[in-house]
Design a protein around this motif. Structure first.
Motif, mmCIF file in Angstrom:
data_model
loop_
_atom_site.group_PDB
_atom_site.id
_atom_site.type_symbol
_atom_site.label_atom_id
_atom_site.label_comp_id
_atom_site.label_asym_id
_atom_site.label_seq_id
_atom_site.Cartn_x
_atom_site.Cartn_y
_atom_site.Cartn_z
ATOM 1 N N LEU A 154 -11.666 -20.861 1.961
ATOM 2 C CA LEU A 154 -11.066 -21.006 3.286
ATOM 3 C C LEU A 154 -11.894 -20.267 4.342
ATOM 4 C CD1 LEU A 154 -7.296 -20.636 2.348
ATOM 5 C CD2 LEU A 154 -8.469 -22.742 3.033
ATOM 6 N N ILE A 213 -8.115 -28.860 2.199
ATOM 7 C CA ILE A 213 -6.800 -28.481 2.724
ATOM 8 C C ILE A 213 -5.639 -29.034 1.920
ATOM 9 C CG2 ILE A 213 -7.678 -28.149 5.056
ATOM 10 C CD1 ILE A 213 -6.416 -30.873 5.766
ATOM 11 N N VAL A 251 0.479 -28.329 7.448
ATOM 12 C CA VAL A 251 0.635 -27.697 6.137
ATOM 13 C C VAL A 251 2.082 -27.253 5.918
ATOM 14 C CG1 VAL A 251 0.026 -25.604 4.863
ATOM 15 C CG2 VAL A 251 -1.754 -27.050 5.764
ATOM 16 N N THR A 258 -12.963 -32.416 3.754
ATOM 17 C CA THR A 258 -11.966 -31.633 4.476
ATOM 18 C C THR A 258 -10.592 -31.835 3.848
ATOM 19 O OG1 THR A 258 -13.242 -31.819 6.507
ATOM 20 C CG2 THR A 258 -10.912 -31.243 6.737
ATOM 21 N N LEU A 316 -11.472 -21.300 8.234
ATOM 22 C CA LEU A 316 -10.014 -21.303 8.376
ATOM 23 C C LEU A 316 -9.409 -19.908 8.280
ATOM 24 C CD1 LEU A 316 -9.315 -24.449 6.190
ATOM 25 C CD2 LEU A 316 -9.174 -24.291 8.684
ATOM 26 N N LEU A 371 -3.998 -25.721 11.583
ATOM 27 C CA LEU A 371 -3.612 -26.376 10.335
ATOM 28 C C LEU A 371 -2.168 -26.069 9.937
ATOM 29 C CD1 LEU A 371 -4.595 -28.062 7.912
ATOM 30 C CD2 LEU A 371 -5.505 -25.945 6.937
ATOM 31 N N SER A 373 -4.630 -23.647 -1.448
ATOM 32 C CA SER A 373 -5.012 -23.581 -0.037
ATOM 33 C C SER A 373 -3.777 -23.715 0.848
ATOM 34 C CB SER A 373 -6.018 -24.684 0.310
ATOM 35 O OG SER A 373 -7.234 -24.468 -0.352
#
Length: 114
Positions: free
Chosen positions: A61, A20, A94, A16, A66, A90, A25
């Motif tokens: 993704l 990410i 991010v 994971t 996602l 997320l 991404s």
């Protein structure tokens, strides 16, 4: 709920993190955080990304829940991408990471040259 420990070599959370923490991404999730976008809009918004890399990133993704891909019934046909609920969850980390990078790049560049 299963507890995960990223310090264990076989922990699935490492996969994971790999997903990410990839530069593209992070950029794609941040871009889609502003709302749904068509493929061409994303490509134009994200400087320096190739068609191949954008396609691979969106696919990865989407495969991981996602991003949602939706076919548009337009002429010519198009595709729209949007964050899922999981993708929206997320956004806070991010965006914080992206902001940190923007605010500290000069200090990192100075440290490299010192």
């Amino acid at each position: 709920m299963v507890a995960h420990d990223v310090f264990l070599s076989d922990c699935p959370a490492r996969t994971t993190l790999e997903l990410i923490s990839d530069t593209w991404s992070v950029v794609v999730v941040t871009a889609l955080g502003r709302g749904p976008a068509r493929y061409g809009e994303l490509r134009d918004k994200i400087g320096g990304i190739s068609n191949k890399m954008l396609t691979q990133t969106l696919r990865r993704l989407a495969d991981n829940g996602l991003v949602e891909r939706r076919e548009l019934r337009t002429a010519p046909p198009g595709t729209e991408y949007r964050l899922t609920d999981l993708g929206h969850s997320l956004l806070v980390p991010v965006c914080a990471l992206s902001r940190w990078a923007e605010e500290n790049t000069d200090a990192l560049l100075d440290a490299r040259t010192a």
